[in-house]
Design an enzyme around this catalytic site. Sequence first.
Site, short mmCIF file in Angstrom:
data_model
loop_
_atom_site.label_atom_id
_atom_site.label_comp_id
_atom_site.label_asym_id
_atom_site.label_seq_id
_atom_site.Cartn_x
_atom_site.Cartn_y
_atom_site.Cartn_z
N HIS A 86 0.84 -1.21 0.00
CA HIS A 86 0.00 0.00 0.00
C HIS A 86 0.87 1.25 0.00
O HIS A 86 1.81 1.36 0.78
CB HIS A 86 -0.90 0.03 1.24
CG HIS A 86 -1.99 -1.00 1.20
ND1 HIS A 86 -3.09 -0.95 2.03
CD2 HIS A 86 -2.16 -2.09 0.43
CE1 HIS A 86 -3.88 -1.97 1.76
NE2 HIS A 86 -3.34 -2.68 0.81
N TYR A 95 -8.91 4.62 8.60
CA TYR A 95 -9.00 4.87 10.04
C TYR A 95 -10.03 5.98 10.21
O TYR A 95 -9.81 7.09 9.72
CB TYR A 95 -7.69 5.37 10.61
CG TYR A 95 -6.58 4.35 10.74
CD1 TYR A 95 -6.34 3.70 11.96
CD2 TYR A 95 -5.74 4.05 9.67
CE1 TYR A 95 -5.30 2.79 12.11
CE2 TYR A 95 -4.69 3.13 9.82
CZ TYR A 95 -4.48 2.51 11.03
OH TYR A 95 -3.45 1.61 11.17
N PRO A 142 -2.95 -0.41 19.46
CA PRO A 142 -2.79 -0.86 18.07
C PRO A 142 -3.03 0.19 16.99
O PRO A 142 -2.83 -0.09 15.81
CB PRO A 142 -3.82 -1.98 17.96
CG PRO A 142 -4.85 -1.65 18.98
CD PRO A 142 -4.13 -0.98 20.11
N LYS A 171 1.86 -0.85 15.13
CA LYS A 171 3.30 -0.92 15.39
C LYS A 171 3.80 -2.14 16.17
O LYS A 171 5.00 -2.41 16.19
CB LYS A 171 3.73 0.33 16.19
CG LYS A 171 3.69 1.59 15.38
CD LYS A 171 4.79 1.60 14.35
CE LYS A 171 4.64 2.72 13.36
NZ LYS A 171 4.98 2.38 12.02
N TYR A 183 4.36 6.18 10.17
CA TYR A 183 3.53 5.01 9.83
C TYR A 183 4.32 3.98 9.01
O TYR A 183 4.24 2.78 9.26
CB TYR A 183 2.26 5.44 9.07
CG TYR A 183 1.19 4.39 9.10
CD1 TYR A 183 0.23 4.36 10.11
CD2 TYR A 183 1.15 3.38 8.14
CE1 TYR A 183 -0.73 3.37 10.16
CE2 TYR A 183 0.19 2.38 8.19
CZ TYR A 183 -0.75 2.39 9.18
OH TYR A 183 -1.69 1.39 9.24
P1 FAD Z 1 3.70 -12.45 21.06
O1 FAD Z 1 3.20 -12.43 19.68
O2 FAD Z 1 2.74 -12.26 22.18
O3 FAD Z 1 4.44 -13.83 21.24
C1 FAD Z 1 4.83 -14.32 22.50
C2 FAD Z 1 4.87 -15.83 22.44
O4 FAD Z 1 5.34 -16.33 23.68
C3 FAD Z 1 3.49 -16.44 22.23
O5 FAD Z 1 3.53 -17.39 21.20
C4 FAD Z 1 3.16 -17.05 23.58
O6 FAD Z 1 2.32 -18.18 23.45
C5 FAD Z 1 4.54 -17.41 24.09
N1 FAD Z 1 4.64 -17.50 25.54
C6 FAD Z 1 4.09 -16.69 26.48
N2 FAD Z 1 4.40 -17.11 27.70
C7 FAD Z 1 5.17 -18.20 27.56
C8 FAD Z 1 5.80 -19.08 28.47
N3 FAD Z 1 5.67 -18.91 29.78
N4 FAD Z 1 6.52 -20.12 27.99
C9 FAD Z 1 6.64 -20.29 26.64
N5 FAD Z 1 6.07 -19.49 25.73
C10 FAD Z 1 5.35 -18.46 26.19
N6 FAD Z 1 -0.75 -5.10 16.93
C11 FAD Z 1 -1.14 -4.35 15.93
O7 FAD Z 1 -0.31 -3.61 15.39
N7 FAD Z 1 -2.43 -4.41 15.45
C12 FAD Z 1 -3.36 -5.25 16.01
O8 FAD Z 1 -4.50 -5.29 15.57
C13 FAD Z 1 -2.98 -6.04 17.06
N8 FAD Z 1 -3.86 -6.86 17.63
C14 FAD Z 1 -3.48 -7.57 18.70
C15 FAD Z 1 -4.41 -8.38 19.33
C16 FAD Z 1 -4.06 -9.08 20.47
C17 FAD Z 1 -5.08 -9.93 21.16
C18 FAD Z 1 -2.73 -8.97 20.98
C19 FAD Z 1 -2.34 -9.70 22.25
C20 FAD Z 1 -1.81 -8.19 20.33
C21 FAD Z 1 -2.17 -7.47 19.20
N9 FAD Z 1 -1.26 -6.66 18.54
C22 FAD Z 1 -1.64 -5.93 17.51
C23 FAD Z 1 0.12 -6.56 18.95
C24 FAD Z 1 1.03 -7.49 18.18
O9 FAD Z 1 0.32 -8.63 17.78
C25 FAD Z 1 2.18 -7.81 19.10
O10 FAD Z 1 2.88 -6.61 19.33
C26 FAD Z 1 3.12 -8.89 18.58
O11 FAD Z 1 2.48 -10.13 18.60
C27 FAD Z 1 4.38 -8.92 19.42
O12 FAD Z 1 5.13 -10.06 19.13
P2 FAD Z 1 5.93 -10.81 20.26
O13 FAD Z 1 6.61 -11.93 19.57
O14 FAD Z 1 6.72 -9.85 21.04
O15 FAD Z 1 4.83 -11.37 21.27
C1 DHB Z 2 -4.58 -3.82 11.35
C2 DHB Z 2 -4.40 -3.73 12.71
C3 DHB Z 2 -4.02 -2.52 13.25
O1 DHB Z 2 -3.84 -2.40 14.57
C4 DHB Z 2 -3.87 -1.40 12.47
O2 DHB Z 2 -3.52 -0.22 13.04
C5 DHB Z 2 -4.05 -1.50 11.10
C6 DHB Z 2 -4.41 -2.73 10.55
C7 DHB Z 2 -4.97 -5.12 10.78
O3 DHB Z 2 -5.21 -6.05 11.56
O4 DHB Z 2 -5.06 -5.23 9.56
#
Ligand code: FAD
Ligand code: DHB
Length: 390
Positions: free
Chosen positions: A72, A201, A292, A296, A384
């Site tokens: 995009h 948005y 969210p 980011k 962004y």
């Molecule tokens: P995570 O993806 O949380 O990965 C952590 C991993 O560690 C998981 O697989 C978990 O199962 C594992 N884990 C946890 N505890 C343990 C343990 N004790 N032992 C072993 N493994 C463990 N960001 C956006 O930009 N837009 C969104 O729409 C958006 N929606 C989201 C919705 C939800 C419900 C959540 C929770 C987050 C969302 N985010 C969103 C944020 C984004 O998804 C996260 O910032 C991203 O997943 C971060 O990656 P990470 O690997 O740091 O953590």
């Molecule tokens: C999506 C999620 C977000 O948090 C955002 O800011 C833009 C797009 C998505 O899930 O596509």
Amino acid sequence: MQTQVGIVGAGPAGLVLSHLLHVEGIDSVVIEQRSRSYVETRIRAGVLEQGSTDLLIETGVGGRMLAEGAVHDGVNLQFNGERHRIDFARLTGGRRITVYGQQEVVKDLIAARLDAGGTILFEAADATPKDIAGEHPTIAFRHQGTDHELACDVIAGCDGFHGVCRGVIPAGVLSEFGREYPFGWLGVLATVAPSTDELIYAFHERGFALHSLRSPELSRLYVQVDPSDDIENWSDERIWEELQLRLASPGWTMTEGPIIEKAMTAMRSYVCEPMQYGRLYLAGDAAHIVPPTGAKGMNLAIADVTILARALADWFHRGDHSGLDDYSDRCLGRVWRVQDFSNTMTELLHVLPPGDPFASRVQRAKQRYVATSQAMQHTIAENYVGLPLD
Ligand code: FAD
Ligand code: DHB
């Protein structure tokens, strides 16, 4: 069991780190509490910054993203029906974003690690980092009914906000900063062609709404809800009704379709400082959370582990510890920049709690400024698409 880097968590942070270390010839083991199918189907973020896509392509795991992701060149911000396009191509000298689901990134990385002979232990229980202050840290865990202890040179805590790693850092070491927002997001996945080519948005008096995409047949949509609301109160009809009202813009129509996934998320900002202690390094959501609205979270996780992988390579290959010593400081500069951007986008676009007319007037002024100022649009575009790592 023994490895160079013991990684807790197979989300984007843990998997990208394991992959980057492999590229550098450094051995790692990933310990994940959930099953492979659970982490591969967990629907979360969907926007990759230019820097994140560049990294995945350069290190050989961007093939499916290039084929199936959507590039995009802009995004739409809408205030009470008035739509304004932020033109990334013009405002950032050609940088762009790619819309590709987080679970697809996770699937690609798991496949790449396993194909390369890497070790990811799924359904591992009770992971506990030990002796992190000394030179011989270990991770105790239980896998397939047996207790194990993984000896490592360093541990990467990539286990998300509710993980165990941050909690093993002794009391008094970490300073924590955060805020809870009085908003929640109800996110849905619908089997209907997106009604837009680029994200929308929208601020509306009834609350924020976002129209995003996943594929030519799948739309991803969000509405602002009260975080204490019950998802049972949100029938598919009510969700579409609110989306139609909040996203409405003259001359534009939105096609509805079956909702196949529905979930609510609370919104918070959080940072812990420093992001390291002894031989434990925290990355991604384990160290910080952003609301969210700026898309980011996943990108910040990828940026952290890119910095960590480079620092580990300097140490393992050249004995240079300076990158590891500076890891936290290098990450936190970017983390706070992104906190500011995510907070700004959140406060710009959500209906604020009643009772503060001054804040609402300032918000309207900011929206007018976004709509009319090239300087403000430039700022939004630059943040962004993502600032460069260095
Ligand atoms: P995570 O993806 O949380 O990965 C952590 C991993 O560690 C998981 O697989 C978990 O199962 C594992 N884990 C946890 N505890 C343990 C343990 N004790 N032992 C072993 N493994 C463990 N960001 C956006 O930009 N837009 C969104 O729409 C958006 N929606 C989201 C919705 C939800 C419900 C959540 C929770 C987050 C969302 N985010 C969103 C944020 C984004 O998804 C996260 O910032 C991203 O997943 C971060 O990656 P990470 O690997 O740091 O953590
Ligand atoms: C999506 C999620 C977000 O948090 C955002 O800011 C833009 C797009 C998505 O899930 O596509």
